[in-house]
Design an enzyme around this catalytic site. Sequence first.
Site, PDB file in Angstrom:
ATOM      1  N   TYR A 139      -0.328   0.434  -2.453  1.00  0.00           N
ATOM      2  CA  TYR A 139      -1.789  -0.272  -2.265  1.00  0.00           C
ATOM      3  C   TYR A 139      -2.885   0.633  -2.034  1.00  0.00           C
ATOM      4  CZ  TYR A 139      -2.093  -1.077   2.845  1.00  0.00           C
ATOM      5  OH  TYR A 139      -2.224  -0.990   3.829  1.00  0.00           O
ATOM      6  N   ARG A 179      -5.335   9.248  -3.639  1.00  0.00           N
ATOM      7  CA  ARG A 179      -4.198   8.695  -2.717  1.00  0.00           C
ATOM      8  C   ARG A 179      -3.443   7.830  -3.120  1.00  0.00           C
ATOM      9  NH1 ARG A 179      -6.007   6.507   3.264  1.00  0.00           N
ATOM     10  NH2 ARG A 179      -6.728   4.598   1.731  1.00  0.00           N
ATOM     11  N   ARG A 239      17.735  -8.199  -8.409  1.00  0.00           N
ATOM     12  CA  ARG A 239      17.637  -7.413  -7.129  1.00  0.00           C
ATOM     13  C   ARG A 239      18.845  -6.634  -6.960  1.00  0.00           C
ATOM     14  NH1 ARG A 239      18.945  -7.797  -1.791  1.00  0.00           N
ATOM     15  NH2 ARG A 239      17.182  -7.696  -0.439  1.00  0.00           N
ATOM     16  N   HIS A 271      19.273  -2.701  -4.614  1.00  0.00           N
ATOM     17  CA  HIS A 271      18.684  -1.696  -3.940  1.00  0.00           C
ATOM     18  C   HIS A 271      18.168  -0.424  -4.511  1.00  0.00           C
ATOM     19  CE1 HIS A 271      19.957  -4.321  -0.498  1.00  0.00           C
ATOM     20  NE2 HIS A 271      19.165  -3.496   0.338  1.00  0.00           N
ATOM     21  N   LYS A 295       1.001   5.031   1.567  1.00  0.00           N
ATOM     22  CA  LYS A 295       0.206   3.746   1.790  1.00  0.00           C
ATOM     23  C   LYS A 295       1.335   2.794   1.051  1.00  0.00           C
ATOM     24  CE  LYS A 295      -4.256   1.618   2.115  1.00  0.00           C
ATOM     25  NZ  LYS A 295      -4.349   1.707   3.550  1.00  0.00           N
ATOM     26  N   LEU A 311      -1.531   7.748   8.334  1.00  0.00           N
ATOM     27  CA  LEU A 311      -1.979   7.622   7.061  1.00  0.00           C
ATOM     28  C   LEU A 311      -3.323   8.456   6.797  1.00  0.00           C
ATOM     29  CD1 LEU A 311      -2.205   6.299   4.224  1.00  0.00           C
ATOM     30  CD2 LEU A 311      -3.699   4.624   5.175  1.00  0.00           C
TER      31      LEU A 311
END
Length: 290
Positions: free
Chosen positions: A32, A51, A99, A101, A146, A202
Amino acid sequence: MKFAILNGEMIKRSDAKVDVEDRGYQFGDGVYEVIRVYNGKMFTINEHLERFVKSAESICITLPYTKKKITTLLEELILKNNLQEGIVYMQVTRGVAPRNHSFPTDNVLPSLVAYTKEVTRPLASLKTGVKTMVTEDIRWLRCDIKSLNLLGNLLAKQKAAESGCFEAIQHRSQEVTEGSSSNIFIIKDGSITTHPSNHLILKGITKDVILQVCESNKIVVEEQTFTLEDLASADEAFLSSTTAEVMPIIEVDGKRVGDGLPGPVTKRLQELFEQEIERQCGALKDKILK
């Protein structure tokens, strides 16, 4: 009525829904960005998008749109929502799939969403400074991404909130890394120190702007590690983030930093940062130092 962007389409924000099998919802499988808006214009948009792309690539997500297309979409969103001062939040997830992994097959497309929020500048805190506390950094070892996986940050921020503090300053074995949602700087004898932009923190966009204005104005700054002891003996300290800008730290764990007031170097950086905002986005209605 407010609007959001969902996979390239402008829709009512109330209609922007997440599928229960979206991998961002189930795994935090996405990245994000939060972009500051002043005078209806995005601040450091290119840096944020760079980024964003890098974070997505780091977890093997190919963005569904070019940086140019995303910029256009966000500009349209800001205009549609008549946002003058606030933020744009955007995220991309790996998409919707049963779902599992392991990653889904290539025919699953990433999901991109963006919305705006009115957020005023925290002028009162920028003038007086904020209190902080120290906590152990329990996060994973790729803090440079991020990612949507923010549980460690949330736990640290909650500790700060419960202690009546603005921010939690994190450390690994006494070495300061960063805040729960900010980068940390200390000042000693006029020289600024902040943690290197490696995998433990970050790489903050606001941090990079600060480094640039320091270089342009011959202010000494070093990216190197420092300890809790260095923090305790600092003349000044401040944190930086997209929404907090250059925020003075006046207290750490109940102990004053310097004389307990925003210091001269921090104030100078606030002034230079405001000048950079005005260079990119136009004149500010209210300033910290009047």
